[in-house]
Structure formats: structure tokens, C-alpha cells
Design an enzyme around this catalytic site. Structure first.
Site, mmCIF file in Angstrom:
data_model
loop_
_atom_site.group_PDB
_atom_site.id
_atom_site.type_symbol
_atom_site.label_atom_id
_atom_site.label_comp_id
_atom_site.label_asym_id
_atom_site.label_seq_id
_atom_site.Cartn_x
_atom_site.Cartn_y
_atom_site.Cartn_z
ATOM 1 N N GLU A 104 0.802 -1.232 0.000
ATOM 2 C CA GLU A 104 0.000 0.000 0.000
ATOM 3 C C GLU A 104 0.832 1.279 0.000
ATOM 4 O OE1 GLU A 104 -2.708 -3.254 1.127
ATOM 5 O OE2 GLU A 104 -0.693 -2.672 1.802
ATOM 6 N N HIS A 127 -10.838 -5.534 9.254
ATOM 7 C CA HIS A 127 -11.440 -5.302 7.932
ATOM 8 C C HIS A 127 -12.779 -4.570 8.058
ATOM 9 C CE1 HIS A 127 -8.505 -8.375 6.967
ATOM 10 N NE2 HIS A 127 -8.754 -8.252 5.678
#
Length: 542
Positions: free
Chosen positions: A276, A345
């Protein structure tokens, strides 16, 4: 930030590759940066995409006060680069001619992908003005000072052309004069007024042409389809491209990008490694050099891995370069829980981002806003975090692709009311509307405001409603402590205190990780009943 420029350099090289303009990007960094994870992410990304970038590591033997031998197990740093499949070379960094030759060769080889050049040298002074170099011994310093590159170069030139002494003295005099003139100019220039200290956090707005809307009306579509249609329209502009994990063949984690890679090609709809910080850094570099990247981060939870690039680089470049730099980067990311995905998540991190000057935050709650705001984000010259709640992807609504969009920074009153104001954004707007309907059955008239964007924040609309209803409730899915609601409540207390008949209440998630078990998740995350209960407490004065 150490190592932060490496993925940015890869992104700048990507611009050259996508535009086919030729040329390479030359990125300088030190031995300390080679220990950062971002170095490995950038090197891998550049190697996978065969980018025309030269990574030139000035190995000066010390990362601040720590010798390379304490931080690197390989004999040379170039050995690390070789592991990514790129050509690497180690050169005497104190020999200017050897460095010139090595970089010239790397320049020729860059058409086949990145090249790593390690220039072995030595840091003549301390890391900073307060560094007295007490960790180094005098013998080492004496040896390396005898190998000063300027001293060696001068000696070589005099040996090759003994009569060039006068020419060298003239050059040195010109350099001294140029430096002196620059110092004098700085000392004589007026200081920036204190009142201007906050300007340029965001780049100056300019009119940018967006590709024309399709001639056919979209009609009723899902939220995910609206996002897809916005990206499809933007990709009509060759400066726009998409990148992210699994956005091509897999169509994105939530199937938003669908067939875009088939229609626009893998060069412009790019799968990336799972890195990322490297992905966002590359997007920053591409944005700085003229492109408009749209990054997809698979879950907002993973955005934490890219905060260095987003917060320390993308959001600050316009300011630190006095408005000369623009970073038109859009970062799309799904947020929120209610699907049993668990603690890593399911999080909403808008509250982390809202305190970052230079960064814009869009949180569309409707199909129309998903389309309009995504296009506005892509064509904004500032970096935009575009937050999409997972439960909104399947919601349906009418989309008018040719309508005049409500601009970012403008909230929308989506239900008028007189007894209290409910302020919300993203998926919590849907719950707030359902709560308002239930309250209406009990004779309570609730006004519901959809903020739409958190930065810029339309506080004026909130304040106007608050002064009218005199009671305010803020609903968000992120955790309560330090949340968006806390910021709005504080500003209401500062600016509207005399109009309020009750303290501002907040409905938010409990201050704990989001559980996986459905009954526990429901207990932690705010529900419709929580909004209804808080509204009734506001009116009862409890």
C-alpha cells in the site's frame, strides 16, 4: 521522510512510460533509506513494471549515527537490489568520473527497467548541526577526508592540464559569487506575513475540462455501478489511470472496476503488488508529474500502511512548495463493518484523516453523489480520500449523469425538521433517515443533514440548522472518542452555544475493535435504535 521519495520516483517514471515521452527519473537516497520497507516496495514495483528509474544510493557509511555494518547483513547494498531482478552496480562514490560513467550506463540500460547504482562514499560532517560525530574515530575521518571528491577531481584536472589552474580559480570565484548573491537576496527579501502562514494548504482552484457525459441516461443503478460509470467517463482522459490490488482480472475486492481493464488496457488499469505505501507513493509521483491516478485500497484498514505517503507527502507538497506542486490523487477505499469481517477489515478511519491539512475527504451516501463526487475528486488538484461504505455498494438510486452536481464542501439537508438536527455522513445517513421516520411516528420532527464531504466541511449548513432546531445529534460509524462527531460538537459549542437548548449528543461505535460475531458486532456498532434513543433523550432533557 526517509525513503519516502523512492515510490514517488517510481511514479514519476511511470508517467514517462505511460506518456511515451522518453527520459528517466533519477532518485537520490542514502544508505539509511535502504532499510525502509518503502525502498523494497518501490524497487519491486519499478522492477515489475520495468520503469525507467535509476535508484542512486549514496552509501555514506552512516545512517545518522549508526554504521551500515550494524543495519545491513549483505556486503553491499547493491546486493539487495539484485534480489528484485534489476541490474545493480557498486561504484567509488568519491570518484566523480566513475559516478558519471556508471550513471550514463544506467541511463542507457533504463529502457529495460530500473537500475540500482550504489555510490560508496563517506559523510564528511555530522547528520545535523548538533551532531559532533563522537561515534567516529579520528583515523577514519583522516582517511576519508584525503579522498574528498572535489579535492580528487581538482587534482586529476591539474594533472591532465597543468595550466588550467586559472580557469578553476575563475569557476570557483563564480560559484562563490552566485552563492553570495543568493544569500544576499534571501536576507534582503521580505518575510512572508504571519497572516499568510495558512495559505496554500490546498492548491488554488482552476477550471479543468472533464470528459463529456454520455448521451444516454443511466437511469436507476447501484452505488457500485455509479462509481464504475464515473471512472469509465474519467478514463476518456488519457491522464487518468487506475491502480490497486486485484482491480483488473478480479474486478476489485467489491467488483467495482469490473471490465475496465479489458476496455482500457492493463497499462491504464493496473494490478499492483500488495504494498500500500508503495502504491500510494507511486500515485503521488505520477500525480506530481501531470497524471491523475485513481488508487483503490482494498479496505480502509489497510490505508494505515500508506499514511506516510498520504499524510507526509501528498497532503503537504502544495504547501511546502508554495503552490507550485499539485497532487491530483484520488484514493478510493471501502470502509465500515456490519458484514462480520472482524477487527482488521471493518474500521472507519475518517477521524484520523480529518485532522490532516491539505487532504480532502469525500464520503458519498447516495448513488448520485457517488458519481458526482468521484468525478470531482479525480479532477481536483488536491489529494482526495474517497470513502465508500461497503453496505452502500448494493443500494440503488436514480442517476442523472448530466445534472449539475452539488459541489464538494456543500452539505445537503435531505429531510427537513423542526425539533432536532441529525448530522451524519456515508452509510449512517441511511440509518439516520430510518431513525427520523421512526421518530416522526412518535411526533418528533427530525432534520437530517448529509455532510457529503468532511474536508471541506460545510459547517455553515450545520450551524444554521442547529440554531433553528436548537438540538443536535451527530451520528457516525467510527469509534466515539476523538471522532468526527467530537469535532462538530466542539465547533457547535464554540459558535452556536447561545442557541442550543441541550448539549450536542454523539452516536458512534463503542471504543473497542469491531467483533466478527454478528450479535457482538451489532452491539458495538451504532444502530437505528441508538439514534432514536439519543434523539428522545435530547428532547426529554435527560
Amino acid at each position: 521522510i526517509t525513503g519516502g521519495g523512492l515510490p514517488i520516483a517510481a511514479g514519476a517514471a511511470l508517467t514517462k512510460k505511460l506518456r511515451g515521452t522518453g527520459g528517466v527519473c533519477l532518485s537520490f537516497f542514502g544508505d539509511g533509506a535502504a532499510a525502509q520497507g518503502t525502498f523494497h516496495e518501490a524497487a519491486n514495483l519499478a522492477a515489475v513494471w520495468k520503469l525507467p528509474v535509476i535508484f542512486l544510493c549514496e552509501n555514506n557509511q552512516y545512517a545518522m549515527g549508526t554504521p551500515v555494518s550494524d543495519t545491513c547483513a549483505t556486503f553491499t547494498l547493491a546486493q539487495r537490489a539484485a534480489g528484485f531482478g534489476m541490474k545493480s552496480v557498486t561504484v567509488d562514490g568519491n570518484d566523480p568520473e566513475a559516478v558519471r560513467v556508471a550513471v550514463a550506463e544506467a541511463r542507457r540500460d533504463c529502457s529495460n527497467g530500473p537500475v540500482f547504482v550504489e555510490a560508496l562514499t563517506w559523510r564528511a560532517g555530522g547528520h545535523s548541526r548538533s551532531d559532533m560525530c563522537e561515534y567516529r574515530d579520528g583515523t577514519e575521518e583522516k582517511i576519508w577526508r584525503e579522498r574528498d571528491p572535489l579535492k580528487l577531481l581538482r587534482e586529476k584536472m591539474l594533472a591532465a592540464a597543468p595550466d588550467c589552474g586559472d580557469q578553476l580559480a575563475r569557476i570557483e570565484g563564480e560559484v562563490e559569487a552566485e552563492v553570495g548573491a543568493a544569500v544576499a537576496f534571501a536576507e534582503q527579501s521580505e518575510s512572508l506575513p504571519v497572516s499568510d502562514a495558512e495559505i496554500l494548504a490546498y492548491p488554488e482552484e482552476r477550471k479543468i475540462e472533464i470528459p463529456p457525459a454520455p448521451k444516454t441516461e443511466a437511469g436507476e443503478v447501484t452505488y457500485a455501478e455509479a462509481l464504475y460509470l464515473a471512472m469509465e467517463r474519467a478514463l476518456g482522459d488519457r491522464d487518468v489511470f487506475l491502480l490497486g490490488e486485484d482491480i483488473a482480472d478480479y474486478n476489485g475486492a467489491f467488483r467495482v472496476t469490473r471490465d475496465l481493464y479489458q476496455r482500457f488496457g492493463r497499462e491504464r488499469v493496473r494490478n499492483t503488488p500488495i504494498s500500500e505505501n508503495g502504491i500510494v507513493g507511486a500515485a503521488v509521483g505520477a500525480a506530481l508529474t501531470g497524471l491523475r491516478p485513481v488508487v483503490e485500497i482494498m479496505f480502509m484498514d489497510f490505508l494505515l500502511l500508506a499514511l506516510d505517503q498520504l499524510v507526509n507527502h501528498a497532503a503537504k507538497f502544495s504547501y511546502i512548495f508554495g503552490g507550485q506542486a499539485r497532487v491530483p490523487l484520488t484514493l478510493r477505499t471501502p470502509a465500515g463493518g456490519r458484514r462480520g469481517y472482524g477487527a482488521t477489515h471493518s474500521q472507519c478511519f475518517e477521524k484520523i484523516l480529518i485532522g490532516v491539512p491539505g487532504l480532502k475527504i469525500f464520503c458519498p451516501a447516495t448513488v448520485q453523489d457517488a458519481y458526482d463526487l468521484l468525478l470531482e475528486a479525480i479532477y481536483d488538484d488536491a489529494p482526495v480520500a474517497f470513502v465508500e461504505h461497503k453496505l452502500l455498494y448494493g443500494t440503488r438510486g436514480r442517476l442523472d449523469v448530466s445534472s449539475e452536481a452539488l459541489p464538494a464542501g456543500r452539505a445537503r439537508v435531505i429531510r427537513a425538521g423542526t425539533d432536532l438536527t441529525i448530522v451524519s455522513f456515508s452509510h449512517m445517513v441511511s440509518l439516520s433517515l430510518l431513525a427520523a421516520e421512526e421518530l416522526a411516528g412518535a411526533g418528533i420532527s427530525a432534520e437530517v443533514i448529509d455532510l457529503r464531504t468532511l474536508a471541506p466541511l460545510d459547517f455553515a449548513t450545520v450551524a444554521e440548522s442547529a440554531c433553528r432546531t436548537m438540538r443536535v445529534l451527530v451520528a457516525e460509524e467510527g469509534t466515539r472518542t476523538g471522532g468526527v462527531g467530537a469535532e462538530i460538537a466542539a465547533r457547535l459549542q464554540e459558535e452556536c452555544f447561545g442557541y442550543l437548548d441541550a448539549p450536542v449528543l454523539r452516536v458512534a461505535a463503542k471504543d473497542c475493535p469491531v467483533p466478527t460475531a454478528q450479535h457482538l458486532e451489532r452491539a458495538v456498532l451504532p444502530q437505528i435504535r441508538d439514534i432514536v434513543s439519543a434523539a428522545k433523550r435530547l428532547l426529554s432533557g435527560e
